[in-house]
Every structure is written in C-alpha cells, then in structure tokens.
Motif scaffolding. Structure first.
Motif, short mmCIF file in Angstrom:
data_model
loop_
_atom_site.label_atom_id
_atom_site.label_comp_id
_atom_site.label_asym_id
_atom_site.label_seq_id
_atom_site.Cartn_x
_atom_site.Cartn_y
_atom_site.Cartn_z
N GLU A 38 0.84 -1.21 0.00
CA GLU A 38 0.00 0.00 0.00
C GLU A 38 0.87 1.26 0.00
OE1 GLU A 38 -3.17 -0.66 3.16
OE2 GLU A 38 -1.98 -2.53 3.14
N TYR A 39 1.95 1.23 0.79
CA TYR A 39 2.87 2.38 0.81
C TYR A 39 3.51 2.58 -0.56
CZ TYR A 39 2.81 3.14 5.88
OH TYR A 39 2.44 3.43 7.17
N GLN A 40 3.93 1.50 -1.19
CA GLN A 40 4.57 1.61 -2.51
C GLN A 40 3.61 2.20 -3.53
OE1 GLN A 40 7.94 1.09 -2.87
NE2 GLN A 40 7.71 0.87 -0.66
N LEU A 41 2.36 1.78 -3.48
CA LEU A 41 1.35 2.32 -4.39
C LEU A 41 1.12 3.81 -4.12
CD1 LEU A 41 -0.62 1.68 -6.69
CD2 LEU A 41 -2.31 1.07 -4.94
N HIS A 45 1.77 6.91 -6.73
CA HIS A 45 0.75 7.91 -7.08
C HIS A 45 1.24 9.32 -6.76
CE1 HIS A 45 -2.22 5.07 -8.31
NE2 HIS A 45 -2.41 4.55 -7.10
N MET A 46 1.86 9.49 -5.60
CA MET A 46 2.34 10.81 -5.20
C MET A 46 3.41 11.31 -6.17
SD MET A 46 5.12 12.53 -3.60
CE MET A 46 6.05 11.17 -2.97
N SER A 51 5.54 15.16 -9.64
CA SER A 51 6.80 15.39 -10.34
C SER A 51 6.53 16.18 -11.62
CB SER A 51 7.46 14.05 -10.68
OG SER A 51 8.75 14.26 -11.20
N THR A 52 7.28 17.25 -11.80
CA THR A 52 7.12 18.09 -12.99
C THR A 52 8.49 18.27 -13.66
OG1 THR A 52 7.53 20.15 -11.81
CG2 THR A 52 5.23 19.38 -11.91
N LYS A 53 8.48 18.83 -14.85
CA LYS A 53 9.74 19.07 -15.55
C LYS A 53 10.61 20.05 -14.77
CE LYS A 53 11.64 20.36 -20.00
NZ LYS A 53 11.38 20.65 -21.40
#
Length: 114
Positions: A38-41, A45-46, A51-53
């Motif tokens: 669950e933490y890995q998922l 998602h986060m 994350s952006t350029k």
C-alpha cells in the motif's frame, strides 16, 4: 531514497542484533511492513502526481549506501550544471553605494573614530 523490502528487513535485524544500533529500532516500523504494498502504491501515485519538468522527483535505489550517495551526487551535479548561476546585476546607483561606503570607512579610520 528507496530501500527494497529485503534490505529494510536486514537493516531492522541489524538494529536488533547490534547493541549500538538498538536506539534506531522501533517495533512500530516492523508492524508497518504489513502495509508495504500500500505504501509503494501511495508513493507511486504521489510521485506521478507531483513530479514536474521544473521540479522533478528522483527515486534513488538505496540498498547500497555508496551507490545511493553516488546517484544523489550525480543528480545534484547534473541539476547544478543546468542552473548556470550568475551574480546579480547591480544598477548604476547601487554600484555607487560600495564606493561611498568605502570612503566613509576610510575617513573613519583617518579621523580616529574607528
């Protein structure tokens, strides 16, 4: 920094087995391992959502500390190289301020006020 589940297990065991590392151990951490997937998922998602350029996330494998440090250093070097930092440009009036201050400081020394 991203540890594998197996490496985390080994580090927890070392914290238990080596008295000098007991202070790092928390039984709560072991209980939380039940939620690993669950933490890995949630992390996935986060990272995908945030994350952006211009502000990227980097996932650095951390099972081997020397390799993690090398990867982190590479990311920092790459990022800093791309920044091309420059000293700020001073306006003409602002450039006169240091000269004025120098004169005041030198006059202070000659007048005995310093």
């Amino acid at each position: 920094m991203n540890l594998s589940k197996e490496e985390q297990r080994m580090r927890f065991l070392k914290r238990i087995d080596v008295p000098e590392r007991n202070w790092k151990f928390s039984a709560a951490d072991v209980r939380e391992r039940a939620h690993w997937d669950e933490y890995q998922l949630a992390f996935s998602h986060m990272l995908t959502a945030t994350s952006t350029k211009w502000a990227p996330w980097y996932v650095i494998p951390a099972d081997r500390k020397w390799r993690a440090r090398l990867c982190a250093a590479a990311v920092l070097a790459h990022t800093l190289t791309g920044l091309d930092p420059q000293y700020p440009k001073m306006s003409a009036p602002a450039r006169r301020e240091p000269a004025k201050a120098r004169n005041e400081l030198e006059e202070e020394a000659h007048s005995g006020r310093g």
